[in-house]
Write a protein that holds these residues in place. Structure first.
Motif, PDB file in Angstrom:
ATOM      1  N   PRO A 190       0.754  -1.328   0.028  1.00  0.00           N
ATOM      2  CA  PRO A 190      -0.114   0.035  -0.166  1.00  0.00           C
ATOM      3  C   PRO A 190       0.974   1.263   0.082  1.00  0.00           C
ATOM      4  CG  PRO A 190      -0.946  -1.540   1.608  1.00  0.00           C
ATOM      5  CD  PRO A 190       0.534  -1.919   1.208  1.00  0.00           C
ATOM      6  N   ALA A 191       2.081   1.238   0.879  1.00  0.00           N
ATOM      7  CA  ALA A 191       2.975   2.685   0.627  1.00  0.00           C
ATOM      8  C   ALA A 191       3.358   2.796  -0.628  1.00  0.00           C
ATOM      9  CB  ALA A 191       4.001   2.244   1.815  1.00  0.00           C
ATOM     10  N   LEU A 192       3.857   1.587  -1.254  1.00  0.00           N
ATOM     11  CA  LEU A 192       4.442   1.695  -2.453  1.00  0.00           C
ATOM     12  C   LEU A 192       3.447   2.360  -3.489  1.00  0.00           C
ATOM     13  CD1 LEU A 192       6.902  -1.345  -2.604  1.00  0.00           C
ATOM     14  CD2 LEU A 192       7.556   1.179  -2.263  1.00  0.00           C
ATOM     15  N   LEU A 193       2.344   1.530  -3.590  1.00  0.00           N
ATOM     16  CA  LEU A 193       1.317   2.081  -4.525  1.00  0.00           C
ATOM     17  C   LEU A 193       0.940   3.431  -4.436  1.00  0.00           C
ATOM     18  CD1 LEU A 193      -1.225   1.565  -6.586  1.00  0.00           C
ATOM     19  CD2 LEU A 193      -2.425   0.527  -4.523  1.00  0.00           C
ATOM     20  N   ALA A 194       0.973   3.899  -2.822  1.00  0.00           N
ATOM     21  CA  ALA A 194       0.295   5.395  -2.776  1.00  0.00           C
ATOM     22  C   ALA A 194       1.473   6.401  -3.177  1.00  0.00           C
ATOM     23  CB  ALA A 194       0.111   5.587  -1.120  1.00  0.00           C
ATOM     24  N   SER A 195       2.725   6.008  -2.842  1.00  0.00           N
ATOM     25  CA  SER A 195       4.061   6.659  -3.598  1.00  0.00           C
ATOM     26  C   SER A 195       3.834   6.875  -5.211  1.00  0.00           C
ATOM     27  CB  SER A 195       5.304   6.191  -3.062  1.00  0.00           C
ATOM     28  OG  SER A 195       5.325   5.978  -1.607  1.00  0.00           O
ATOM     29  N   ALA A 226      -4.079   9.876  -3.397  1.00  0.00           N
ATOM     30  CA  ALA A 226      -2.863   9.023  -3.613  1.00  0.00           C
ATOM     31  C   ALA A 226      -2.816   8.276  -2.033  1.00  0.00           C
ATOM     32  CB  ALA A 226      -1.516   9.714  -3.735  1.00  0.00           C
ATOM     33  N   ALA A 227      -3.269   8.886  -1.036  1.00  0.00           N
ATOM     34  CA  ALA A 227      -3.028   8.266   0.335  1.00  0.00           C
ATOM     35  C   ALA A 227      -4.238   7.347   0.575  1.00  0.00           C
ATOM     36  CB  ALA A 227      -2.899   9.451   1.264  1.00  0.00           C
ATOM     37  N   ALA A 228      -5.169   7.413  -0.394  1.00  0.00           N
ATOM     38  CA  ALA A 228      -6.374   6.697   0.001  1.00  0.00           C
ATOM     39  C   ALA A 228      -6.159   5.198   0.253  1.00  0.00           C
ATOM     40  CB  ALA A 228      -7.533   6.726  -1.057  1.00  0.00           C
ATOM     41  N   PRO A 229      -5.295   4.451  -0.774  1.00  0.00           N
ATOM     42  CA  PRO A 229      -4.940   2.919  -0.325  1.00  0.00           C
ATOM     43  C   PRO A 229      -4.515   2.689   0.888  1.00  0.00           C
ATOM     44  CG  PRO A 229      -4.000   3.798  -2.707  1.00  0.00           C
ATOM     45  CD  PRO A 229      -4.752   5.081  -1.918  1.00  0.00           C
ATOM     46  N   SER A 234      -4.715  -0.625   4.685  1.00  0.00           N
ATOM     47  CA  SER A 234      -3.751  -0.901   5.869  1.00  0.00           C
ATOM     48  C   SER A 234      -4.527  -1.331   7.159  1.00  0.00           C
ATOM     49  CB  SER A 234      -3.115   0.520   6.198  1.00  0.00           C
ATOM     50  OG  SER A 234      -2.439   0.392   7.484  1.00  0.00           O
ATOM     51  N   SER A 235      -3.797  -2.121   7.988  1.00  0.00           N
ATOM     52  CA  SER A 235      -4.240  -2.925   8.990  1.00  0.00           C
ATOM     53  C   SER A 235      -3.903  -1.810  10.463  1.00  0.00           C
ATOM     54  CB  SER A 235      -3.684  -3.930   9.413  1.00  0.00           C
ATOM     55  OG  SER A 235      -2.366  -4.241   9.406  1.00  0.00           O
ATOM     56  N   HIS A 236      -3.399  -0.689  10.179  1.00  0.00           N
ATOM     57  CA  HIS A 236      -2.939   0.111  11.147  1.00  0.00           C
ATOM     58  C   HIS A 236      -3.165   1.548  10.840  1.00  0.00           C
ATOM     59  CE1 HIS A 236      -0.037  -3.386  11.453  1.00  0.00           C
ATOM     60  NE2 HIS A 236       0.006  -3.117  12.729  1.00  0.00           N
ATOM     61  N   ARG A 237      -4.533   1.739  10.696  1.00  0.00           N
ATOM     62  CA  ARG A 237      -5.251   3.005  10.287  1.00  0.00           C
ATOM     63  C   ARG A 237      -5.009   3.937  11.289  1.00  0.00           C
ATOM     64  NH1 ARG A 237      -8.560  -0.786   8.458  1.00  0.00           N
ATOM     65  NH2 ARG A 237      -9.176  -0.982   6.223  1.00  0.00           N
ATOM     66  N   LYS A 242      -2.135   8.704  13.748  1.00  0.00           N
ATOM     67  CA  LYS A 242      -1.442   9.244  15.018  1.00  0.00           C
ATOM     68  C   LYS A 242       0.185   9.850  14.394  1.00  0.00           C
ATOM     69  CE  LYS A 242       0.410   7.797  19.545  1.00  0.00           C
ATOM     70  NZ  LYS A 242       0.273   6.720  20.568  1.00  0.00           N
ATOM     71  N   GLU A 243       0.669   9.034  13.596  1.00  0.00           N
ATOM     72  CA  GLU A 243       1.839   9.225  13.438  1.00  0.00           C
ATOM     73  C   GLU A 243       2.153  10.350  12.256  1.00  0.00           C
ATOM     74  OE1 GLU A 243       4.501   8.093  14.607  1.00  0.00           O
ATOM     75  OE2 GLU A 243       3.493   6.804  16.086  1.00  0.00           O
TER      76      GLU A 243
END
Length: 385
Positions: A190-195, A226-229, A234-237, A242-243
Motif C-alpha cells: 500500500p505504501a509503494l502504491l500510494a507513492s 494517493a494516500a487513500a490506499p 492498511s491494518s494500522h489506520r 497518529k504518526e
C-alpha cells in the motif's frame, strides 16, 4: 507560531473568519497526505531495506554517497523535503555504521541532499507548493525542471564531490548502531502504491492542465487520493493517523494566520514601500529570499513575498523558489527538514551534529548552489526576454 496566532486572534488583529480564509487548505491537505505516505514507507521497513542495499559491503564510499544522494533527491522531489528527512535519517545512520564513522557527517549530507533535491519539483517543499498554489503556471512540473534542474544538478554534483572528500578525511572509530524501525509488520505494497500514485497524479495533472484535457485538480486533492490506499488497505489506520506530523501541520495553519494578520496590518507593506518597485529585481529577490529565510524561515517569507509582489513573472518566482530553498543550507534552523533530521536522530538514540559543525560543512555547498541558481535563472531570464 501557534502562540503568536492565538495572541493575534485574541487581540482582534485578525478575526476568526479572516483567519480561516488566510489558511491555504490546499497546502495543508497535500502535506497531510504526504506525511501519511512517508510514515507508511518508514513503518513498512523501506528505509531499512534501502539502507542495507546502499551499504552493501562491495560498495565504495563514492558509490554509497551517489546512491544515497540520488535516493534522497527522488524522495524529496516526490514526497517533499520533510518526508525525505524522516525516511532518510535511518539510512544515514546505517551509512555511518557501515563506514565506522560518527553519524554527524552522513546526517549533514542528508540535510543538504534533502534541501537540494526539493528544488526539482513543484511539490518538493512547502514554499514550492505556495508558489504553485499562486496559480501562474500551466505546467508546474515542466517549469520547475526548466528553471531549476540545471542548478540543482550542479549542486548535487558538488555535494557528491565535497562530501566524498569530507568522508575520506573523517577518522574511523566508534559508530552508531543502526536502529531498525519499530514496526516491520506493516504491509509494504500500500505504501509503494500510494507513492507511485502520487507521482503519476502530479505529473499527469500538470501535463493535462497544460493541454486542457481535464480541469486542473488541486495538489491537496491529488495527495489525499494517493494516500487513500493506505487507509483502505492498511491494518494500522489509527496508528497511521497518529504518526502524521501534526506538529508541522499545526505550524503551517498557525503560520498562515500570522502572515494573514501581518499583511492585513499593512505594516510590512509600509516598511517595504521605498523598495516597492524593486521587489521583482533579481538582486533584491536573491537578498531577501536568502537572508530573510534565516530570520523568518523560508516558508512564511515566501508566503509574505508572494502577497507583496505585483508582477508574478516566471523568472522572479523561480528565483524566489530556488534561493529560499537553498537558504536552508546555512544554519540548522534555516529549514524545518534540518530540525526533523535532528529530532529523528535523537529518536533513534544517535547524537546528531552541532550547530557550527553543520554550518562549516554546508557553507561550500551553499555558496556553489546559490551562485549556480542565480546565474542559470539570470541566463534564462535574458534569453526569454
Amino acid at each position: 507560531m501557534t502562540i503568536g496566532a492565538v495572541f493575534l486572534l485574541i487581540s482582534g488583529n485578525i478575526s476568526p473568519t479572516e483567519a480561516l480564509n488566510a489558511i491555504d487548505w490546499n497546502v495543508i491537505a497535500y502535506l497531510f497526505g504526504v506525511f501519511a505516505i512517508s510514515h507508511a514507507l518508514f513503518a513498512s521497513g523501506i528505509s531499512e531495506k534501502v539502507g542495507n542495499w546502499i551499504c552493501a559491503e562491495s560498495r565504495s564510499i563514492p558509490q554509497i554517497l551517489l546512491f544515497f544522494i540520488l535516493f534522497v533527491t527522488v524522495v524529496s522531489a516526490v514526497l517533499t523535503n520533510d518526508a525525505a528527512a524522516a525516511i532518510g535519517t535511518p539510512i544515514a545512520i546505517a551509512i555511518a555504521a557501515s563506514l565506522r564513522i560518527a553519524a554527524a557527517l552522513p546526517l549533514i549530507a542528508l540535510c543538504v541532499s534533502v534541501t537540494v533535491g526539493s528544488m526539482f519539483s513543484p511539490v518538493g517543499n512547502p514554499q514550492n507548493l505556495l508558489i504553485v498554489a499562486d496559480g501562474h503556471f500551466k505546467n508546474p512540473v515542466g517549469v520547475f525542471l526548466e528553471w531549476l534542474a540545471v542548478p540543482g544538478l550542479i549542486s548535487l554534483a558538488f555535494t557528491l564531490v565535497w562530501f566524498w572528500y569530507c568522508f575520506a578525511r573523517t577518522p574511523k572509530g566508534d559508530a552508531p548502531e543502526h536502529v531498525v524501525p519499530d514496526s516491520q509488520t506493516t504491509r509494504r505494497w500500500p505504501a509503494l502504491l500510494a507513492s507511485g500514485l502520487l507521482c503519476v497524479l502530479v505529473v499527469a495533472d500538470s501535463l493535462a492542465h497544460e493541454t486542457g484535457w481535464i480541469p486542473d485538480l488541486p495538489l491537496g486533492a491529488l495527495s489525499l487520493i494517493a494516500a487513500a490506499p493506505l487507509f483502505a488497505f492498511s491494518s494500522h489506520r489509527l496508528q497511521l493517523v497518529k504518526e502524521v506530523d501534526w506538529h508541522t501541520l499545526i505550524f503551517f495553519v498557525s503560520m498562515f494566520i500570522v502572515t494573514g494578520a501581518v499583511l492585513k496590518s499593512g505594516a510590512l507593506q509600509e516598511w517595504l514601500s521605498p523598495w516597492h518597485d524593486q521587489l521583482g529585481e533579481p538582486l533584491f529577490v536573491t537578498s531577501i529570499a536568502f537572508f530573510g529565510s534565516q530570520v523568518f524561515s523560508n516558508v512564511p517569507l515566501v508566503e509574505i513575498y508572494l502577497n507583496l509582489l505585483e508582477d508574478h513573472n516566471t523568472a522572479t518566482l523561480m528565483l524566489l523558489s530556488g534561493i529560499s530553498t537553498l537558504a536552508g543550507n546555512l544554519f540548522i534552523l534555516s529549514a524545518a527538514s534540518n530540525v526533523i533530521i535532528v529530532q529523528q536522530s535523537e529518536k533513534h538514540g544517535v547524537t546528531p551534529f552541532q550547530f557550527w559543525q553543520f554550518t562549516r560543512y554546508v557553507l561550500p555547498v551553499t555558496i556553489v548552489s546559490i551562485a549556480a541558481c542565480v546565474l542559470w535563472v539570470g541566463f534564462l531570464r535574458t534569453i526569454s526576454g
